[in-house]
Structures are given as structure tokens and as C-alpha cells.
Design an enzyme around this catalytic site. Structure first.
Site, PDB file in Angstrom:
ATOM      1  CD  GLU A 294      -7.260   2.167   1.544  1.00 49.02           C
ATOM      2  OE1 GLU A 294      -6.880   3.315   1.864  1.00 49.02           O
ATOM      3  OE2 GLU A 294      -8.106   1.952   0.660  1.00 49.02           O
TER       4      GLU A 294
ATOM      5  CE  LYS B  47      -3.370   2.631   2.727  1.00 51.50           C
ATOM      6  NZ  LYS B  47      -4.253   2.689   3.904  1.00 51.50           N
TER       7      LYS B  47
ATOM      8  CE  LYS C 257     -10.110  10.515   1.526  1.00 51.89           C
ATOM      9  NZ  LYS C 257      -8.930   9.615   1.598  1.00 51.89           N
TER      10      LYS C 257
ATOM     11  CD  GLU D  82     -10.512   7.853  -1.321  1.00 52.75           C
ATOM     12  OE1 GLU D  82      -9.770   7.883  -0.323  1.00 52.75           O
ATOM     13  OE2 GLU D  82     -10.809   6.805  -1.924  1.00 52.75           O
TER      14      GLU D  82
ATOM     15  CD  GLU E 243      -5.937   8.277  10.533  1.00 53.45           C
ATOM     16  OE1 GLU E 243      -5.166   7.327  10.711  1.00 53.45           O
ATOM     17  OE2 GLU E 243      -6.126   8.803   9.413  1.00 53.45           O
TER      18      GLU E 243
END
Length: 442
Positions: free
Chosen positions: A288, A194, A425, A421, A244
């Protein structure tokens, strides 16, 4: 400007009285803390907007449940600075005061003991003024007095009404999709599983934008997030509203999380429900998220015990929703924030896995400096620490805004969908600028 005379003035007078009475003595601690508190609900962003001393720092910590406290911190000025986590940790162990600051994406540290620290928790406002006992007392009192000069003042927060114009994207759609294709080739070769590719977009406005007003607007609209403001000087600030948590430490108990995997949110609740159900079942997004879980658990296992990974859930935001797994652990004896920060930051959710291979790829691929984007900001003391991942963020410099957004690339990623995406954001902050309309995505 307006004054809240019966509240902030009382705190100011308490601090001034303590400062006037303070005299150093033998065996004096290296730092003296003068503290006052009062029952008061004070908007710390409105207070910070009136202050003249720098650096300035603000953190509104995310509350995940009704049992968690609403915790707001604001700080101005600085007494001590630390450019390594080790030196910051050593100071905390010795003096047990709260340091604010954090680490950039690339690991550069900026922690400091502020001159004046305000903390708002459940209707109680605490103010702490710090004096360096090892320096000239008259100079220290002068600097402290300067910090207190505007203490009673707040400035009304105003709506952000601006039109913005796109100046530059560091990577065009075609270039960024090419980066994703390169990443997919490296994943196929086994270089990493990743990598998180980001982009920087630069916008301009006709009139200067007040960064605190901008953040206040985001704080109202982007609920369920950490909200942060960090300015070393006037007219240049780093702000953001991040979903987060890097980690929360209460004593020896650690909470962190894997936040990865994304679907859209809209005004259509039925569509949001369908998107959420799809996200929970989608193999690519589940994979992911689990990569991030495995990375965090592997990085903290040497200094923790009883690691618990909770079931996957949806973290819903204004424009997107994410997969999240909360992770709980108990730290072993003597383990503190230096170990936690170095082990967890940057996570696979913002860098990739294996971390070093992903970082090397990003260094040679991305055409901009991430700086504080995807870094971490927060606070730490002996009893508690809390840090967020500085996502959904921007630098605001008068009428210039630099916005960042990224997406995790794994096997199965589709370049165009990943581009869409990061555009969603990035629009999370820009959409708060009223009348921006079609200019946002040009």
C-alpha cells in the site's frame, strides 16, 4: 479577556502609525503591505479566539527535526480571493505576498490574501496588514482599523469538557464493509489497485463546543502533526491534526511523502514495538505504501529532477502508527505551486490508484460529501510553500461535530479490520472531549 500590553500593543501601534501615514502615490503597487515585528512568544490560537473578523485561518506546521523551525500562522479577514490555483499563482508571482487556503478533496479552490497575517517563528512574531491600493482608501483604512481593534486581546484557552452522543454514521459497519467488498471486486477486475474509503460520523454535545479550544487540546496531545483551523464564519469551523505533509517547497526544493500503512498504538510500549515491527514487515501495508510512492513520483517526474525516495520508517502518533517514506526532488526552472498542487493532490494515500478510476468509484459509493476532509490547507509565496493533507479532521458547528476517517483498500484488505482502523482514527479527536467515555463508539 486579558491584555499583553507590552507586546501586542507595540505591534498594534506600529501598524496604526504606518496606516495613518500611508498615502497612495503614482505607480503605487496594487497591494500595500504594512509590516511590524517583535521578539515575542505569542499563543496564536489564544489570540485568534479573541478576534471578530472572518474568515479565520490557523496553521501550525509540523517540524520533523530540531533543525526545522516551529512555524505558526494565523490570519483574519481577506483582501483578495482566488478560486483557481492558476489565479492564485499569478498573483503570487506578481505581488509576492503570502496567500493562505487550499483545495477541497474534489479540487475546489479557496485561496485568499488575508487582511491581517501573523507569523510566529522561533520567538519572533511578525504582523502584516494588507491594504488594497486599487480600492477606496478611506474604506480600506476603515476595514484595516476594524481588524486592528481587538489586536491586543487574547482569550484564555479552556479544557474541552463535554459528553458527546452519536447521532448518525453515514455508513453502518455492515454498509461500510460492503463498500470494501465492492472495492475488492473492482481491484480483482483490474479497475484500480487501491482505493481509500472513508466514513462520516455525526455527534452532538449538550453544550456548544469552542472549535479553537478543541484544536488547542488536540495540539497538546497529538504531537508530530500539522494543526489547522479554517472558519468562514463564527460557530462553523473545520479543524484537524494531520500527520501527513502534502508538500513543502523551499525555493526549487520539494519535500513530500508517502504516508500509508497503519498499525495500532497503545499505552503498552512493548506492544507498540511489536506492532511497529509487524508493520515494517507486513506485505499488504508495504504494498500500500509503495503504491503511494510510485504515484507521487510518477506525477512529479515531468517537472522535477533528482527524485530521491528515502528508506521506510515509522511515523508514530497517539493512537496509530504509519509507514512513511520521505521523497525529495528539485523543481525545474519556473515550476511553482500550481504544478505541485495539481500533480500531488489528492494523493493515492487519500484517493487511490489510478486516481481517476478510484475517484469515480468513491463518487458513486460514498454517501457523503468529503468537502475539506482529505483536501489540503496551507500557504504559499514566491520563496516558500507548505501544505498538509487535511486528515484526522472534523467540522464543528456549535454542539454538532462531523468527524471523518478513511482507510486504504488494496488486495488482501480485510473489511472488518479496515473498519476497526477508521474507528481508531476517528477516535483521535473525539477522545479529547473529556467525559465522553462510552458515548464515542455507540
Amino acid at each position: 479577556m486579558f491584555l499583553t500590553m507590552d507586546s501586542l500593543q507595540s505591534l498594534q501601534q506600529q501598524l496604526i502609525q504606518q496606516m495613518d501615514a500611508y498615502q497612495p502615490c503614482k505607480n503605487q503597487p496594487e497591494i500595500t503591505a504594512l509590516t511590524a515585528k517583535i521578539q515575542l512568544e505569542q499563543n496564536l490560537l489564544a489570540w485568534l479566539k479573541a478576534q471578530q473578523d472572518y474568515p479565520q485561518f490557523y496553521l501550525h506546521c509540523r517540524a520533523d527535526s530540531p533543525n526545522e523551525q516551529e512555524n505558526h500562522i494565523a490570519a483574519i479577514g481577506q483582501v483578495r480571493t482566488f478560486t483557481t490555483v492558476n489565479h492564485a499563482q499569478t498573483f503570487v508571482r506578481r505581488a509576492d505576498f503570502t496567500l493562505v487556503g487550499g483545495m477541497t478533496f474534489n479540487g475546489e479552490c479557496d485561496f485568499y490574501l488575508p487582511r491581517l497575517l501573523l507569523r510566529q517563528v522561533d520567538g519572533e512574531l511578525t504582523a502584516t496588514l494588507f491594504i488594497d491600493s486599487q480600492k477606496d482608501l478611506s474604506v480600506e483604512k476603515q476595514l484595516a482599523g476594524k481588524c486592528l481593534k481587538n489586536f491586543t486581546k487574547s482569550v484564555a484557552l479552556e479544557p474541552v469538557v463535554q459528553s458527546v452522543r452519536l447521532v448518525e454514521k453515514k455508513a453502518t459497519q455492515a454498509q461500510w464493509c460492503e463498500w470494501v467488498e465492492q472495492a475488492l471486486l473492482e481491484i480483482k477486475k483490474g479497475s484500480f489497485t487501491k482505493v481509500v474509503l472513508a466514513n462520516e460520523s455525526i455527534f452532538s454535545s449538550r453544550q456548544p463546543i469552542n472549535a479553537i479550544d478543541f484544536l488547542a487540546e488536540s495540539e497538546k496531545k497529538n504531537t508530530g502533526c500539522y494543526h489547522f483551523f479554517f472558519a468562514q464564519k463564527a460557530d462553523y469551523a473545520f479543524i484537524g491534526s494531520s500527520p501527513e505533509r502534502l508538500y513543502l517547497r523551499n525555493g526549487q526544493y520539494l519535500q513530500t511523502e508517502a504516508l500509508a500503512g497503519t498499525a495500532v498504538m497503545s499505552d503498552d510500549e512493548e506492544q507498540n514495538q511489536r506492532q511497529g515491527e509487524w508493520l515494517l514487515k507486513d506485505e499488504k501495508n508495504e504494498y500500500e505504501n509503495m503504491l503511494v510512492v510510485e504515484d507521487i513520483c510518477g506525477n512529479i517526474e515531468s517537472f522535477t529532477q533528482n527524485i530521491e525516495v528515502q528508506s521506510v520508517e515509522l511515523k508514530r502518533l497517539r493512537l496509530v502508527q504509519h509507514l512513511r517514506r520521505k521523497i525529495f526532488a528539485k523543481l525545474t526552472a519556473l515550476t511553482a505551486d500550481e504544478a505541485c498542487l495539481n500533480a500531488i493532490h489528492p494523493t493515492a494515500a487519500v484517493a487511490g490508484l489510478p486516481k481517476q478510476n478510484a475517484l469515480r468509484f468513491l463518487a458513486k459509493t460514498e454517501t457523503f460529501e468529503r468537502s475539506w476532509y482529505a483536501g489540503t490547507l496551507g500557504f504559499m509565496n514566491r520563496a516558500r510553500a507548505e501544505f498538509c493533507v487535511t486528515l484526522r479532521s472534523a467540522f464543528v458547528e456549535q454542539n454538532r461535530i462531523r468527524v471523518f476517517a478513511g482507510a486504504g483498500i488494496v488486495a488482501g484488505s480485510v473489511p472488518l479490520l479496515e473498519w476497526q482502523e477508521i474507528e481508531r482514527k476517528a477516535s483521535g479527536l473525539l477522545s479529547l472531549l473529556q467525559n465522553s467515555g462510552e458515548h464515542i463508539c455507540q
